[in-house]
Write a protein that holds these residues in place. Structure first.
Motif, PDB file in Angstrom:
ATOM      1  N   HIS A 116      44.717  34.923  35.906  1.00  0.00           N
ATOM      2  CA  HIS A 116      44.384  36.273  36.376  1.00  0.00           C
ATOM      3  C   HIS A 116      43.020  36.266  37.055  1.00  0.00           C
ATOM      4  CE1 HIS A 116      47.770  38.072  34.123  1.00  0.00           C
ATOM      5  NE2 HIS A 116      47.470  37.201  33.169  1.00  0.00           N
ATOM      6  N   GLY A 135      40.028  36.751  39.418  1.00  0.00           N
ATOM      7  CA  GLY A 135      39.659  37.725  40.438  1.00  0.00           C
ATOM      8  C   GLY A 135      38.683  37.150  41.441  1.00  0.00           C
ATOM      9  N   GLN A 187      45.452  38.992  42.271  1.00  0.00           N
ATOM     10  CA  GLN A 187      44.121  39.468  41.900  1.00  0.00           C
ATOM     11  C   GLN A 187      43.012  38.715  42.628  1.00  0.00           C
ATOM     12  OE1 GLN A 187      43.510  39.945  37.697  1.00  0.00           O
ATOM     13  NE2 GLN A 187      45.615  40.551  37.309  1.00  0.00           N
ATOM     14  N   LYS A 205      41.357  37.893  45.760  1.00  0.00           N
ATOM     15  CA  LYS A 205      41.390  38.491  47.098  1.00  0.00           C
ATOM     16  C   LYS A 205      40.408  37.859  48.069  1.00  0.00           C
ATOM     17  CE  LYS A 205      43.019  42.934  45.341  1.00  0.00           C
ATOM     18  NZ  LYS A 205      42.803  44.403  45.278  1.00  0.00           N
ATOM     19  N   ASN A 245      48.439  34.985  46.634  1.00  0.00           N
ATOM     20  CA  ASN A 245      47.335  35.772  46.119  1.00  0.00           C
ATOM     21  C   ASN A 245      47.180  37.016  46.991  1.00  0.00           C
ATOM     22  OD1 ASN A 245      46.010  34.275  43.794  1.00  0.00           O
ATOM     23  ND2 ASN A 245      46.062  32.632  45.312  1.00  0.00           N
TER      24      ASN A 245
END
Length: 398
Positions: free
Chosen positions: A211, A213, A236, A238, A258
């Motif tokens: 997960h 980010g 998640q 980006k 992604n």
């Protein structure tokens, strides 16, 4: 026809040969040394030693202990000389906990395989394994790795795939400097510790199916990294840090599936890259038609974009702190040259500015001259604060 006496003599001769053969004993064929698996090897006792070492071997000669696939639910201290074991395989069991004392005795262990068990934690005594090079704890229920794992400074491969990890030890990158492969895919990691940028020996980093980010900013120090896989992080992830393009040894980069819209321009600097996977992202830069043309097209596009952005970036002219000196009234903008008054143009100064406060740099000495050894004495506090100072004198008004 053979006589009775002759037959009796042959019978006695055959009987004698059989007796001599029995004295010789059975023929000894070479036996291959194997490691026998037994549940009793875990519970201790004399049978444990024989089962683990193999019949005829001594416990102190034991090197490998394979107890995989034995449906073991627990471990207890064994009578085996654990200090002599170099490789231990406990995979594919139902082990839920490993005793602290058991691990602390494996002083010469360099490979430990615990994959596919029911472990929720690892013992803190794992830090005692100073010679451990390969650790496989994949396929368990681990939520965190013990901080003491940082003491395994010989560790080269760490496989923690398919667990419930949410974090990694913060300083793991400062201690495990010999780590060449780190696999933490299929976990619940939100971030990777910034210390990972110090793993200068790392060659493979697999962090897909988490997960994440973001990625650590300072990755350029991973000079030996060849494979980076951060794909399928549930949309998640980006953005990618600019330092990804500074990985000079990178051969394979997988950021597929992604939420990345823009790849960093530095991707064009990856000279050794052979495989770039970006599918499944809402990419805007590079556009889809460029990606379709392959890796070289993407590299060229990103390289040209980086060149254009550098051209558009204005170069800021530095005035060596003059702005601050004016702001704090230690450097006035009025002409201090003898014979020249502020606000008055001279014949040779047609382009002068009559506005009060205009700075004419030519009226002042260059910073290089001020900093030269010849002028060091000018920075004496008494001279600087003197009302006769030529550099920081008050404004002259007429």
């Amino acid at each position: 026809m053979m006589g009775y006496e002759h037959m009796n003599q042959m019978t006695m001769t055959t009987t004698g040969m059989m007796k001599n053969f029995n004295k010789v004993g059975p023929i000894n064929t070479p036996r291959k040394k194997t490691t026998r698996r037994s549940v009793s090897a875990i519970d201790g006792g004399a049978a444990a030693t024989a089962a683990a070492a193999g019949e005829g071997d001594r416990p102190q000669d034991l090197k490998t202990l394979d107890l995989s696939g034995m449906s073991l639910a627990s471990l207890s201290a064994s009578s085996i000389n654990l200090a002599s074991i170099s490789k231990l395989d406990l995979s594919n069991n139902n082990i839920q906990q490993i005793p602290e004392s058991l691990v602390a005795r494996m002083l010469n262990l360099w490979k430990l395989d615990l994959h596919s068990n029911q472990l929720k934690t690892l013992p803190n005594s794992i830090g005692c394994l100073s010679k451990l090079k390969v650790l496989n704890v994949s396929g368990n229920n681990l939520q965190a790795l013990p901080k003491t794992i940082e003491d395994c400074r010989s560790l080269e491969e760490l496989n923690a795939n398919f667990n419930d990890l949410t974090t990694l030890p913060d300083t793991i990158g400062f201690e495990l400097t010999n780590l060449t492969k780190l696999s933490v895919n299929s976990n619940k990691l939100i971030v990777l510790p910034s210390s990972l940028g110090h793993l200068t020996s790392l060659r493979v980093l697999d962090a897909r199916l988490n997960h994440l980010g973001s990625l650590p900013e300072d990755l350029e120090n991973l000079v030996n990294l060849q494979v980076l896989n951060v794909s399928q992080n549930f949309q998640q992830l980006k953005t990618l840090p600019y330092s990804v393009g500074l990985l000079i040894s990178l051969v394979e980069l997988d950021v597929s599936y992604n939420g990345i819209k823009v790849l960093p321009d530095s991707i064009g600097c990856l000279r050794k890259i052979q495989k770039l996977s970006v599918e499944g992202n809402p990419l805007v830069s590079p556009p889809f038609e460029v990606v379709e043309n392959g890796l070289e097209a993407v590299k060229q596009y990103m390289s040209e974009k980086m060149t254009e952005s550098n051209k558009k970036t204005p170069t800021k002219k530095k005035l060596w702190g003059i702005g601050k000196m004016v702001k704090f009234k230690t450097f006035h903008g009025l002409s201090s040259s003898p014979g020249r008054s502020p606000g008055r143009r001279t014949g040779g100064d047609r382009h002068g500015d009559e506005r009060e406060g205009f700075i004419n740099v030519s009226d002042y000495r260059q910073i290089d001259g001020i900093a030269s050894p010849r002028h060091v004495s000018l920075f004496n506090p008494r001279r600087l604060l003197s009302p006769l100072s030529a550099y920081f004198s008050p404004p002259r008004y007429r």
